[in-house]
Design an enzyme around this catalytic site. Structure first.
Site, short mmCIF file in Angstrom:
data_model
loop_
_atom_site.label_atom_id
_atom_site.label_comp_id
_atom_site.label_asym_id
_atom_site.label_seq_id
_atom_site.Cartn_x
_atom_site.Cartn_y
_atom_site.Cartn_z
N GLN A 48 0.82 -1.22 0.00
CA GLN A 48 0.00 0.00 0.00
C GLN A 48 0.85 1.27 0.00
O GLN A 48 0.34 2.36 -0.20
CB GLN A 48 -0.93 0.02 1.23
N CYS A 97 -10.59 -9.20 0.16
CA CYS A 97 -10.47 -10.64 0.40
C CYS A 97 -11.48 -11.12 1.43
O CYS A 97 -11.87 -12.27 1.44
CB CYS A 97 -9.08 -10.98 0.87
C1 LIG Z 1 -3.12 -5.87 -2.34
C2 LIG Z 1 -2.27 -6.25 -1.22
C3 LIG Z 1 -1.54 -7.44 -1.21
C4 LIG Z 1 -1.66 -8.45 -2.31
O1 LIG Z 1 -1.09 -8.00 -3.52
P1 LIG Z 1 -1.48 -8.79 -4.87
O2 LIG Z 1 -0.57 -8.17 -5.89
O3 LIG Z 1 -2.90 -8.50 -5.13
O4 LIG Z 1 -1.17 -10.22 -4.64
C5 LIG Z 1 -0.72 -7.70 -0.15
N1 LIG Z 1 -0.61 -6.83 0.88
C6 LIG Z 1 -1.28 -5.67 0.91
C7 LIG Z 1 -1.10 -4.75 2.06
C8 LIG Z 1 -2.14 -5.34 -0.12
O5 LIG Z 1 -2.83 -4.20 -0.07
#
Ligand SMILES: *Cc1c(COP(=O)(O)O)cnc(C)c1O
Length: 395
Positions: free
Chosen positions: A179, A324
């Site tokens: 993020q 999720c």
């Molecule tokens: C979106 C997200 C992930 C997962 O990333 P992907 O590329 O969708 O696998 C992991 N950690 C955080 C904090 C996220 O926001």
């Protein structure tokens, strides 16, 4: 009106990123592992993307490993540090209660294999306390994994201090910075970060591509066996168009980082101020130590799901928290960790603004949320009981 206010779930690809990737699908589509010059053109693009990504986080190119995204990078970082720890008899890991499931589920898997994990609490502000982290360190601690910024409530952790502590104790420090990358200034050297995960689709790059930074000297465990790509640490033909686009997206985000953050933070604070006018509502997470684009609220007496559906009718794309967990009836583990009780946690709303958001859009969101919350409370039995004094207001 259509307003996309779910940029923590994913972002729109930038024109720059799309333009950067097209030639690697249409013209320079060679395999970077091929020896002829056509393949070597792809290889050069790959290495130049690696160098530019490394530069933005203060790393060396050889410390960047391309992955399929944030989840894979998290898995590989944690499993690698665990394997290194196990070799020297260290099987204790420190993390916290508000991590992304890519981290939490990997840690749960390790617990089944005999590792012990300390999940540090976060206080009501959604921030880990450095003293508590320090106190949790044991002789056999092999890894500290604390996210840079939270995907639900946007809180930013004291990464530099955590890094310093881990470096002094020679413990590997991994941070899920999915993020944060492209949104906050990051420097893995001055912040003493050993491993860092990032994902392109959170900073206007394509989905399905990301990277793991692992400091020189940290031996990575392979998740995927096969060819010798990525210096033998991740098999499979590289996603050249995706990687090139990721580098272009990151370059653009970093070039405008400060102005984007200032613009977003002003709109964020306007949104927080507007939503705070709704009775029996509360902001989730610290008001200041949070991502410039993140707003997360709880409204008492309503269901988050109904709120989202009615906002959708008004053209607003929002979320109740993590993409999720939506679809499951369990309230967010993040909201529970900051002390929200089940009923309140159910009435949550996450709005994550884009860099191109406007004041008019924010005002429309405020007006819409006010209307929808009032409407839903109008026939909520929970709200009626609260109003009648049959149950106590919490917010
Ligand atoms: C979106 C997200 C992930 C997962 O990333 P992907 O590329 O969708 O696998 C992991 N950690 C955080 C904090 C996220 O926001």
């Amino acid at each position: 009106m259509k307003i996309y206010a779910d940029n923590a779930a994913t972002t729109k690809m930038s024109r720059t990123a799309i333009d950067a990737m097209l030639p690697y699908m249409e013209e320079f589509y060679g395999n970077p592992s091929s020896l002829y010059s056509f393949g070597q053109q792809a290889k050069e693009a790959l290495e130049s993307a690696r160098a530019s990504i490394a530069e933005y986080i203060g790393a060396q190119p050889r410390e960047i490993l391309f992955t399929s995204g944030g989840s894979e990078a998290d898995n590989q970082a944690i499993l690698s540090a665990a394997a290194l720890g196990k070799k020297s008899g260290k099987t204790h890991i420190i993390s916290d209660q508000i991590e992304h499931h890519a981290v939490l589920h990997t840690l749960q898997k390790l617990e089944k294999e005999g590792f012990s994990v300390t999940y540090l609490p976060v206080h009501s502000d959604g921030i880990v306390r450095v003293e508590e982290l320090e106190a949790a360190i044991r002789e056999d601690t092999c890894l500290v994994t604390i996210m840079y910024a939270n995907n639900e409530i946007g809180t930013v952790q004291p990464i530099r201090q955590i890094g310093e502590i881990c470096r002094a104790k020679k413990i590997i420090f991994h941070t899920d910075a999915v993020q944060a990358v492209g949104h906050l200034p990051i420097d893995v050297v001055s912040e003493s970060v050993d491993m860092l995960s990032a994902s392109a689709h959170k900073f206007h790059g394509p989905k399905g591509v990301g990277f793991l930074y692992a400091r020189k000297g940290i031996r990575l465990t392979n998740l995927i066996e096969g060819g010798a790509q990525e210096r033998g640490r991740r098999a499979g033909t590289e996603n050249v168009p995706g990687i090139v686009a990721m580098a272009a997206a990151l370059k653009e985000s970093v070039a405008h980082l400060e102005e984007n953050a200032t613009h977003a933070a002003a709109l964020r604070d306007r949104l927080i101020k507007g939503l705070s006018e709704i009775p029996h509502s509360a902001l989730n997470g610290d008001a200041v130590k949070r991502l410039p684009s993140n707003v997360n609220f709880c409204f008492e007496g309503i269901e988050g799901e109904s709120l989202l559906l009615l906002l959708d009718d008004k053209g607003i794309c929002a979320s109740s928290g993590s993409a999720c967990t939506s679809g499951s009836l369990d309230p967010s583990h993040v909201l529970l960790a900051i002390g929200r009780v089940h009923d309140v946690a159910h009435g949550s709303l996450r709005l994550t603004l884009g860099e191109d958001a406007t004041e008019d859009e924010v005002d429309y969101i405020i007006q819409s949320v006010k209307e929808v919350v009032e409407y839903l409370r109008g026939f909520s039995p929970v709200w009626r009981n609260l109003q009648a004094g049959k149950s106590q207001f919490i917010l």
